[in-house]
Design an enzyme around this catalytic site. Structure first.
Site, PDB file in Angstrom:
ATOM      1  N   CYS A   2     -34.862 -45.305 -48.717  1.00 39.85           N
ATOM      2  CA  CYS A   2     -33.957 -46.260 -48.950  1.00 39.85           C
ATOM      3  C   CYS A   2     -34.666 -47.192 -50.187  1.00 39.85           C
ATOM      4  CB  CYS A   2     -33.435 -46.958 -47.958  1.00 39.85           C
ATOM      5  SG  CYS A   2     -32.565 -46.135 -46.458  1.00 39.85           S
ATOM      6  N   ARG A  27     -32.727 -43.736 -54.657  1.00 37.35           N
ATOM      7  CA  ARG A  27     -33.336 -43.679 -53.372  1.00 37.35           C
ATOM      8  C   ARG A  27     -32.285 -43.625 -52.390  1.00 37.35           C
ATOM      9  NH1 ARG A  27     -39.095 -45.065 -53.295  1.00 37.35           N
ATOM     10  NH2 ARG A  27     -38.819 -45.334 -51.013  1.00 37.35           N
ATOM     11  N   TRP A  75     -29.937 -44.876 -47.693  1.00 39.22           N
ATOM     12  CA  TRP A  75     -29.570 -43.467 -47.268  1.00 39.22           C
ATOM     13  C   TRP A  75     -29.411 -43.483 -45.847  1.00 39.22           C
ATOM     14  CZ3 TRP A  75     -32.058 -39.125 -45.005  1.00 39.22           C
ATOM     15  CH2 TRP A  75     -31.328 -37.871 -45.346  1.00 39.22           C
ATOM     16  N   ASN A 101     -36.955 -49.309 -44.371  1.00 42.14           N
ATOM     17  CA  ASN A 101     -36.870 -47.705 -44.710  1.00 42.14           C
ATOM     18  C   ASN A 101     -37.862 -47.064 -43.586  1.00 42.14           C
ATOM     19  OD1 ASN A 101     -37.022 -45.295 -45.981  1.00 42.14           O
ATOM     20  ND2 ASN A 101     -38.405 -46.029 -47.842  1.00 42.14           N
ATOM     21  N   GLY A 102     -37.424 -46.117 -42.850  1.00 42.13           N
ATOM     22  CA  GLY A 102     -37.975 -45.325 -41.962  1.00 42.13           C
ATOM     23  C   GLY A 102     -37.251 -45.026 -40.846  1.00 42.13           C
ATOM     24  N   GLU A 493     -34.949 -21.690 -56.371  1.00 34.04           N
ATOM     25  CA  GLU A 493     -34.806 -22.946 -56.997  1.00 34.04           C
ATOM     26  C   GLU A 493     -33.543 -22.899 -57.844  1.00 34.04           C
ATOM     27  OE1 GLU A 493     -35.405 -26.711 -58.745  1.00 34.04           O
ATOM     28  OE2 GLU A 493     -36.203 -25.684 -56.943  1.00 34.04           O
ATOM     29  N   LYS A 497     -30.657 -25.888 -57.037  1.00 38.91           N
ATOM     30  CA  LYS A 497     -30.042 -26.455 -58.100  1.00 38.91           C
ATOM     31  C   LYS A 497     -28.425 -26.799 -57.935  1.00 38.91           C
ATOM     32  CE  LYS A 497     -33.318 -28.639 -59.679  1.00 38.91           C
ATOM     33  NZ  LYS A 497     -33.846 -28.609 -58.311  1.00 38.91           N
ATOM     34  N   GLU A 500     -27.169 -28.100 -54.671  1.00 30.87           N
ATOM     35  CA  GLU A 500     -27.460 -29.789 -54.684  1.00 30.87           C
ATOM     36  C   GLU A 500     -26.257 -30.612 -55.143  1.00 30.87           C
ATOM     37  OE1 GLU A 500     -31.941 -30.789 -54.490  1.00 30.87           O
ATOM     38  OE2 GLU A 500     -31.367 -29.683 -56.299  1.00 30.87           O
ATOM     39  N   HIS A 516     -30.986  -5.561 -47.322  1.00 32.63           N
ATOM     40  CA  HIS A 516     -31.324  -5.910 -45.977  1.00 32.63           C
ATOM     41  C   HIS A 516     -30.407  -7.020 -45.259  1.00 32.63           C
ATOM     42  CE1 HIS A 516     -35.140  -3.518 -45.852  1.00 32.63           C
ATOM     43  NE2 HIS A 516     -35.287  -3.806 -46.848  1.00 32.63           N
ATOM     44  N   LYS A 615     -33.682 -39.278 -53.748  1.00 34.71           N
ATOM     45  CA  LYS A 615     -34.779 -38.796 -54.392  1.00 34.71           C
ATOM     46  C   LYS A 615     -36.086 -38.471 -53.840  1.00 34.71           C
ATOM     47  CE  LYS A 615     -36.599 -37.435 -58.730  1.00 34.71           C
ATOM     48  NZ  LYS A 615     -36.113 -36.216 -59.030  1.00 34.71           N
TER      49      LYS A 615
END
Length: 620
Positions: A2, A27, A75, A101-102, A493, A497, A500, A516, A615
């Protein structure tokens, strides 16, 4: 995870905090809130569900007045996004206000005890126990700062906490516990500002050529910030002499630069990011790589027996590419592992193990904890990081800065390519030092590294094909990404992307694993994106593509310039320049980023701030 901003001074706090929150919104953006101590000494709070823009009261009459306050962009962890769960939180009598934050790991135990003592809770959050613990301390006669430090001793888990209280004293307390997101503090001319990241400082320092006296809290430290200055102490009240730093505002200014989204701007900045990662590390004249200040001696590097690379998300994919590079260029066995899993094993690490952590923020909780574990076991610790003064850079013996510049888009792009560039340099340096990489091979590597920024720039010069493909594929529900060898992590990756930012289900697999299991999904509705550059695995990938086409699958392929034969066998071809195998991932990543971006834009998604993501993941 956050964003935290707090201010004390002689200006109106509201606009300063609001601007700081806007700059930290990457954030977290589930909800936001600001509390201001008004000129009568009372606490006034405004909250909104959703983004920080909901707090903008410029055209309303109830804008909060006062020169002390704090704010938060959230968040969500405990409790869904709502007004009640949004920060800031207060105690029973609204004397104390807190942002956090935490995760308070002993939240339920503390809440039960507080409720037994008569405290009433108004939210589902773990944060609210902090306010009531402080209230309890002040009811026992403790000062505000002593109640703050007492509270810190009762919490379990990693936290970043900032608080203020009613009255005209004008005092802010900030604390850091464990590995939670950072706390940065700056003071100038009767004004103090506290933030969870450097951009929070910009409202006060945008016109300064240098921001001096910036303090970063370490675990177990707290700060008391007033108009007179900032003082530091441990949780037992012992004063701490804080080594402060100077920061350039250029490092923290955030601007889309005319692009519609930060992500597109950052994709377009990748040639510069790759070039910056090479600065002072690549000796183009003599055809060698160098790492100024590397603390490991030649003998220590030659005595290494293995390399372990760790990261999370995109950084894990960089680590997986790095494993190939280390083995190929330096002749050492290498492993790549998710930091979130590594920290819960009992990995074999000794002083002949080089542990390389990768992370753009340097604050990812799992990665920082894994670094602590490696350090405790005696491993040699290097980090590849984009953020100066972050936890990772303070833990590591040596930091290879990505130098990509601040990255705002939640989906990492330029930091990924900067990581891959840096990993090539690190692997080559170890190979040179160990005598595995010949001078001729090193010279060839350097020559191609020098060409990389230009090659990437050529790929970015015309992106119209990605817009056309987006129009064709944005309604798809599923994608399968395939790659082999060093490009298998790039396939993962690319899938990451796409999922996301477009919310399309996508999976990345080593192409050899297709038979497989994943091949059962292939039909006309499943789009497959195959990475098929001209490398040692080319023939294998071509066979995989033929297997997909034999089952009526739609195939997009990333191919090397001039490969018209394979291009004729697939539905769409995306071209990359020819390059040595170790540098191909720098090129294959770019089409996947652009395709994901344009599909997400076509779907109307929030590209820079995708739902449920933030982020920097500073909580587990």
């Amino acid at each position: 995870m956050c964003g935290i901003v707090a201010y004390v001074g002689h200006q109106e706090a509201w606009p300063i905090i609001l601007e700081g929150l806007r700059r930290l919104e990457y954030r977290g953006y589930d909800s936001a809130g600001i509390a201001v101590v008004d000129f009568s000494g009372e606490i006034q709070i405004r909250k909104t569900v959703g983004k920080v823009g909901g707090l903008d009261l410029a055209d309303r009459e109830d804008s909060l007045q006062g020169s002390v306050g704090l704010g938060h962009t959230r968040w969500a962890t405990h409790g869904r996004p709502s007004d009640a769960n949004a920060h800031p939180h207060t105690d029973c009598h609204q004397r104390i206000v807190v942002v956090h934050n935490g995760i308070v790991e002993n939240f339920m135990e503390l809440k039960t005890g507080l409720e037994e003592n008569g405290h009433e809770f108004s939210s589902e959050t773990d944060t609210e126990v902090i306010t009531h613990l402080m209230e309890e301390g002040m009811d026992q006669g403790l000062s505000f700062e002593d109640a703050f430090s007492r509270m810190g001793k009762l919490l379990k888990g990693s936290q970043a906490i900032t608080a203020t209280h009613e009255g005209n004293e004008g005092k802010i307390c900030a604390m850091r516990l464990g590995h939670a997101g950072g706390i940065v503090i700056a003071h100038r001319e009767g004004q103090g500002i506290v933030g969870s990241d450097l951009p929070a400082l910009l409202p006060l320092f945008r016109h300064d050529s240098l921001v001096s006296g910036v303090g970063f809290l370490e675990s177990g430290q707290m700060a008391v910030v007033t108009r007179e200055g900032a003082s530091y102490r441990d949780l037992d009240g012992h004063p701490i002499e804080k080594d402060t730093r100077s920061i350039s505002p250029e490092d923290i200014i955030i601007d889309r630069g005319g692009y519609r989204h930060f992500m597109l701007k950052e994709i377009m900045e990748q040639p510069q990011a790759v070039a910056s990662a090479m600065r002072e590390r690549v000796d183009f004249q003599n055809g060698r790589v160098q790492l100024p200040g590397m603390p490991l001696s030649i003998d220590e590097i030659r005595s290494l027996r293995r390399v372990v690379l760790i990261g999370c998300g995109t950084s894990l994919h960089a680590a997986q590419v790095g494993r190939h590079l280390i083995e190929r260029l330096s002749g050492l066995p290498a492993e790549a592992e998710s930091a979130s899993e590594f920290r819960y094993r009992d990995p074999y690490i000794d002083d002949q193990t080089l542990v390389v952590s990768i992370g753009q923020s340097g604050e990812t909780a799992d990665t920082v904890a894994a670094m602590h574990l490696a350090q405790e076991k005696g491993g040699r610790l290097v980090t590849i990081c984009n953020a100066e003064n972050s936890q990772a850079t303070r833990l590591a013996e040596y930091t290879l800065f990505m130098r990509a510049g601040i990255e705002i888009g939640v989906a990492s792009t330029k930091t990924f390519l900067a990581s891959l560039t840096t990993l090539n340099i690190l692997a080559a340096y170890i190979g040179q030092t160990r005598g595995v990489l010949s001078s001729e091979a090193a010279k060839e590597l350097v020559e191609y590294l020098a060409r990389c920024p230009g090659l990437i720039g050529e790929m970015l010069a015309d992106t119209e094909i990605y817009r056309r493909l987006a129009r064709e594929f944005y309604t798809c529900s599923n994608f399968l990404f395939l790659g082999r060898g060093i490009n298998a992590p790039i396939a993962m990756e690319g899938a990451l992307k796409l999922k996301e930012i477009s919310y399309i289900h996508a999976e990345g697999f080593p192409a050899g694993e297709m038979k497989h299991g994943p091949i059962a999904l292939i039909d006309r509705t499943m789009t497959t994106l195959a990475l098929a550059p001209k490398d040692r695995m080319y023939d294998k990938v071509v066979n995989n593509i033929k297997e997909v086409k034999a089952r009526d699958g739609v195939v997009l392929a990333v191919v090397t310039n001039g490969d018209t034969e394979l291009a004729s066998q697939v539905d769409h071809a995306l071209y990359i320049p020819e390059a040595p195998e170790n540098l191909i991932p720098l090129l294959t990543a770019v089409p996947l980023q652009l395709l994901a971006y344009h599909i997400a834009e076509m779907r109307g998604c929030d590209v820079d701030q995708p739902r449920n993501l933030a982020k920097s993941v500073t909580v587990e």
